[in-house]
Scaffold this active site. Structure first.
Site: not given
Ligand code: 13P
Ligand code: MG
Ligand code: MG
Ligand code: 13P
Length: 371
Positions: A12, A95, A104, A133, A234, A237
């Protein structure tokens, strides 16, 4: 013929808008970088795709898995796409690129990786599954069904070339250990592990001796990177990807896809902190909208031809999955009404955001012993 390596590497690098989808300019930028690499002979072929807000690089080559050339190329594509994302002020630009210096291998640096090297068969059907997600454990149930459940995969019962079953490589992503388990003999032991999907994840599947395929070449692989463990906090995800080969000694394409006809509950969704149904969708519908979801999976189907990617076919762009999507929407509506309550909200130890320490700190002096 030389073995082929298929690498699916995703990150992402900026959402549009919010965490909903990938901006078309990021796909164009990724294509520009990979096209150059194909011209130079590093890649045999490639496709750049978007699933939810994740940029997906599917590449074929002869460099084997964990090649620094291929990982370096992916890193370069993500960095260039991040620049475009920054110019457009996309959400969370860069991100998933957790380090400024490539060393590497992209493993442990943010991107998710599913790659396998194998001898291409006379006909080689391949599916790239891309989820948004959710987490790697979301693949446990469908991969188990495909290669281990005779109620899903008729071939396990009726096809002599796969009647012996398959070998599952399971990772303990907390302890960083792995174990090989043999199905059907160890069915219940395997389920004891992989049912705990936030900790034990299926990494690879191998054929058994006596079948049509070499036993040391994987037939399925899933990305198992855990972003929050890597970063210590965090950062989003770790939306997973997987590659699955099909037919001729393996589950048929329809048996592979059948495993996604049940929208099982997975964790992720809003702020990476909620359980919700996994909804199979077409590329066109891979935009995470409702409560940033529900979690989605896209399936891109290919035939390999000497490493060339013939496809994709957008496999869930099919009315046969309408009933699954309908069910997923009913579950979405039902579980959303729990608001901040478990089991919609994840249990404390799996939450990716939490205000609880602050709340407890505030209440510290007001807590009294219970008589
Ligand atoms: P992503 O991991 O797809 O960027 O989503 C993060 C999130 O907080 C969605 O609410
Ligand atoms: Mg995202
Ligand atoms: Mg995502
Ligand atoms: P294969 O034997 O080539 O896997 O074909 C089986 C099939 O197509 C059943 O759907």
């Amino acid at each position: 013929m030389a073995k082929i390596t298929v690498s699916l590497i995703k990150a992402d690098v900026g959402g549009y808008p919010g965490h909903a989808s990938v901006h078309p300019d990021l796909i164009k930028e990724g294509e520009k970088v990979l096209k150059e690499a194909k011209k130079e002979g590093l890649l045999i072929d490639f496709r750049v795709m978007g699933a939810g807000d994740d940029l997906q690089l599917l590449m074929t080559h002869n460099k084997g898995v964990d090649s620094s050339d291929i990982h370096g190329l992916a890193w370069q594509a993500f960095e260039k796409a991040t620049k475009v994302a920054k110019n457009l002020k996309l959400y969370g630009a860069g991100q998933d690129l957790l380090s400024d210096a490539f060393s590497g291998n992209v493993r442990g640096m943010g991107p998710g990786v599913a790659e396998m090297e194998f001898t291409e068969r006379k006909a080689e059907p391949l599916v790239a599954f891309m989820m948004d997600k959710t987490e790697p454990g979301a693949f446990n149930l469908p991969i188990f069904k495909i290669f281990g459940d005779p109620f899903n995969t008729a071939g396990l019962v009726v096809d002599p070339s796969m009647h012996a079953g398959f070998i599952f490589e399971v990772w303990d992503i907390l302890e960083h250990k792995k174990v090989l388990m043999s199905l059907p003999e160890e069915l219940y032991d395997l389920l004891a592990l992989i049912g705990a999907k936030s900790r034990y994840v299926i990494k690879r599947v191998f054929p058994k001796k006596g079948g049509k395929l070499p036993v040391d070449e994987p037939v399925a692989v899933v990305s198992t990177e855990k972003l929050y463990e890597i970063a210590g906090e965090y950062v989003g995800k770790d939306d997973p990807v997987g590659l699955v080969r099909a037919q001729s000694g393996l589950p048929a394409l329809g048996e592979v896809l059948e495993a996604f006809s049940f929208p099982h509950l997975v964790s992720g969704w809003m702020r990476g902190s909620h359980n919700g149904p996994l909804m199979p969708v077409s590329f066109k519908d891979a935009r995470c909208t409702r409560f940033d979801g529900p979690p989605r999976v896209v399936g891109a189907g290919f035939q390999l031809s000497n490493g060339l990617l013939v496809g994709p076919v957008d496999l869930f762009d099919d009315p046969a999955y309408d009933i699954t999507r309908q069910k997923a929407q009913e579950i979405t509506d039902y579980i959303r009404r729990h608001g901040p309550f478990e089991p919609h909200r994840l249990p404390l130890e799996e939450m990716e955001y939490t205000t609880l320490p602050k709340v407890l700190q505030k209440l510290k002096d007001r807590f009294e012993e219970v008589e």
